[in-house]
Enzyme design. Structure first.
Site, short mmCIF file in Angstrom:
data_model
loop_
_atom_site.label_atom_id
_atom_site.label_comp_id
_atom_site.label_asym_id
_atom_site.label_seq_id
_atom_site.Cartn_x
_atom_site.Cartn_y
_atom_site.Cartn_z
N LYS A 1 2.39 -3.92 5.44
CA LYS A 1 1.19 -3.96 6.27
C LYS A 1 1.55 -4.11 7.74
O LYS A 1 2.64 -4.62 8.07
CB LYS A 1 0.31 -5.16 5.86
CG LYS A 1 -0.28 -5.10 4.47
CD LYS A 1 -1.06 -6.38 4.18
CE LYS A 1 -1.67 -6.38 2.79
NZ LYS A 1 -2.76 -5.41 2.66
N ASP B 1 1.28 -1.31 -1.55
CA ASP B 1 0.21 -2.19 -1.06
C ASP B 1 -1.06 -2.07 -1.89
O ASP B 1 -2.02 -2.79 -1.66
CB ASP B 1 -0.08 -1.89 0.42
CG ASP B 1 -0.92 -2.98 1.08
OD1 ASP B 1 -0.88 -4.13 0.59
OD2 ASP B 1 -1.60 -2.69 2.07
N ARG C 1 -4.43 -4.04 -8.26
CA ARG C 1 -4.88 -3.31 -9.46
C ARG C 1 -3.80 -3.28 -10.53
O ARG C 1 -4.10 -3.19 -11.72
CB ARG C 1 -5.34 -1.91 -9.08
CG ARG C 1 -4.28 -0.99 -8.53
CD ARG C 1 -4.84 0.14 -7.70
NE ARG C 1 -5.36 -0.36 -6.43
CZ ARG C 1 -5.96 0.41 -5.52
NH1 ARG C 1 -6.09 1.71 -5.73
NH2 ARG C 1 -6.40 -0.10 -4.40
N ASP D 1 -5.24 -13.51 -0.48
CA ASP D 1 -5.35 -12.38 -1.39
C ASP D 1 -5.42 -12.82 -2.85
O ASP D 1 -5.37 -11.99 -3.75
CB ASP D 1 -4.17 -11.42 -1.18
CG ASP D 1 -4.51 -9.98 -1.56
OD1 ASP D 1 -5.71 -9.66 -1.63
OD2 ASP D 1 -3.58 -9.19 -1.80
N GLU E 1 -1.42 -3.13 -4.88
CA GLU E 1 -0.74 -3.91 -5.91
C GLU E 1 -1.68 -4.73 -6.79
O GLU E 1 -1.35 -5.03 -7.94
CB GLU E 1 0.29 -4.84 -5.24
CG GLU E 1 -0.22 -6.18 -4.74
CD GLU E 1 -1.32 -6.09 -3.69
OE1 GLU E 1 -2.16 -7.00 -3.62
OE2 GLU E 1 -1.35 -5.10 -2.93
N LYS F 1 -7.50 -11.68 -9.71
CA LYS F 1 -6.29 -11.27 -8.99
C LYS F 1 -5.77 -12.44 -8.19
O LYS F 1 -6.48 -13.01 -7.38
CB LYS F 1 -6.61 -10.10 -8.06
CG LYS F 1 -5.49 -9.75 -7.08
CD LYS F 1 -5.96 -8.76 -6.01
CE LYS F 1 -4.92 -8.60 -4.92
NZ LYS F 1 -5.39 -7.70 -3.83
#
Length: 499
Positions: A277, A347, A351, A288, A349, A265
């Protein structure tokens, strides 16, 4: 500040000048060569150790400056505890602690004598682990720090490892050094600010692996639209920065052998999108993309050490932003697999990015196994904190291999459940699946979501939200980004998939 500049090897003999490090076991046991050094101490080793309260316990040091009776500038005794009980992981940690001691001493060169009492013979791999620990401990991210006027110039530290067999030590270090460089690459990627590392820039970093013999293909928005990757593209549509899918192929194994596939990811920054967020701590969302960083790092490690395996790394690179074109809660998108997904929370996202990346990987490359890494859920931190990554798998054999490699590499995993009962939580009357099951068992339902896109391929999902960044500092990692996953995946390949 002292930076590690070079690690070299020489034959084990008694250091006679400069800074020397020797190992001591509990009750002040030292090796035969080390005895040649310490025997000249005026008053004896026992007296100096007694005054300082040093007894050779694990990770303790006795630092003797200008030791009387010796020609050395400094003698550092490092405690290893009970030598017969030590593992390669201990020696990796020792490398970090010794490096820190030398930095504190502001040494610019040091000789480290690998001579342990009691007939204990250190393997070349243990010596290489020590060197790796030193290199990883020395890592700092200071690319954007201005040098202050009048500040003391940085020193370069050169380490000479005095070992029984220089040839085998150098060979082991060549491989370990490649792994360390992969970890450092992953750390650099995670530490980079998002304004400097967008999807395009990240893809270019992946393309640099071509110098090591990795085949790299970069898919842009046009190619992904043609492949109908609406799940991944839906996350990216709120950002002015275009998405990328980077595919890295290392063909080091036998021709025709199904590859091992790693999928990462790569959300270079995650605002949460329309489901935005809270502002507190949002700056951490530059990390992330820790899963994609680990995949890129391990591909570097495998190529640099010429691993005899066929391995594919695929990273989905997007930015999740809340502009007027961003996807909304309630939208329904169709993934590359044909699965329809109801977006309840923008949020959730990562996946969506992985859904298309996993499907693309298993469809095109027919891998023997497939492992994804993602900073996927805050729920995994609630369950495991920062000390273990969460492991989910549809294959017990693969899970056991990963757990074994986790122990050997020092990057821990904890297996969490998958079941049909959890899968029902992400059913929805409006589409084939919804992208969140709500607050409870959040890391489990995220894994259940991903499982719908792997078919029957032996697969594992590693939720590294607690370990990729912000984990507690330890002997070999003193910064924000840890590079978690590189050593683990390299170990997995070395233990189970190299010919």
């Amino acid at each position: 500040m002292t930076k590690l500049a070079k690690i070299s090897f020489s034959k084990a003999d008694a250091p006679g000048k400069g800074v020397a490090v020797v190992f001591a076991t509990e009750e002040l046991g030292v090796g035969s060569i080390a005895q040649e050094v310490t025997s000249g101490l005026q008053g004896g080793l026992e007296r100096a150790a007694g005054i300082a309260g040093f007894s050779g316990k694990k990770k303790t040091t006795l630092d003797l400056v200008a030791p009387a009776g010796l020609t050395l500038d400094r003698l550092i005794l490092f405690g290893v505890g009970k030598a017969e009980d030590l593992s390669p992981g201990d020696w990796r940690a020792f490398g970090g602690v010794v490096l820190a001691a030398l930095q504190k001493a502001k040494a610019d060169a040091a000789e480290i004598l690998f001579d342990v009492p009691g007939g204990v013979e250190l393997s070349a791999s243990e010596i290489a682990e020590f060197a790796m620990g030193a290199k990883l401990r020395a890592y700092t991210f200071d690319a954007y720090k201005s040098k202050k006027k009048g500040a003391e110039p940085e020193k370069d530290l050169k380490l000479t490892l005095k070992v029984p067999d220089t040839k085998t030590a150098r060979k082991s270090w060549n491989a370990a050094n490649a792994i360390a460089d992969g970890v450092i690459l992953a750390r650099d990627l995670v530490n980079e600010p998002a304004n400097m590392l967008g999807p395009v820039e990240f893809a270019k970093k992946a393309a640099e692996l071509e110098k090591l013999g990795v085949e790299v293909e970069i898919l842009g928005e046009k190619e992904m639209k043609k492949l109908k990757m609406a799940a991944l593209l839906g996350v990216a549509q709120g950002s002015v920065r275009p998405p990328r899918l980077a595919v890295m192929r290392w063909n080091g194994g036998k021709k025709g052998v199904a590859p091992v596939a790693f999928v990462g990811k790569g959300v270079v920054f995650d605002t949460g999108g329309i489901s935005i967020k809270p502002s507190g701590g949002m700056e951490d969302m530059k990390g992330d993309m820790g899963g994609a960083a680990a995949v890129t790092g391990v591909m570097h490690a495998l190529a640099a050490r010429k691993a005899k395996a066929n391995v594919i790394g695929v990273i989905g690179l997007v930015e999740n932003m809340p502009d007027g074109n961003a996807q909304r809660p309630g939208d329904i998108v169709t993934a590359m697999s044909g699965t329809t997904i109801e977006i309840l929370n923008t949020d959730a996202e990562g996946r969506l990015v992985l859904a298309d990346a996993l499907w693309y990987t298993q469809q095109k490359y027919k891998p023997a196994i497939m492992i994804d890494l993602a900073t996927l859920t805050g729920a995994v931190l609630v369950a495991l904190g920062n000390l273990n990554a969460g492991l989910f798998s549809n294959d017990d054999d693969l899970a056991e291999k990963l757990l074994s490699s986790a122990g050997a590499s020092g990057e821990p995993l904890w297996r969490l459940p998958l079941s049909k009962e959890y899968d029902k939580i992400i059913d929805t009357p409006n589409a084939d699946v919804k992208n969140t099951g709500g607050r409870w068992a959040g890391s489990v339902t995220a894994a259940q979501f991903l499982q719908r896109f792997v078919n029957d391929v032996p697969w594992a999902h590693l939720d590294v939200a607690g370990t990729a960044f912000g984990a507690p500092k330890d002997d070999i990692s003193q910064g924000w980004a840890s590079g978690y996953g590189v050593r683990l995946l390299n170990q997995l390949v070395a233990d189970h998939y190299e010919s």
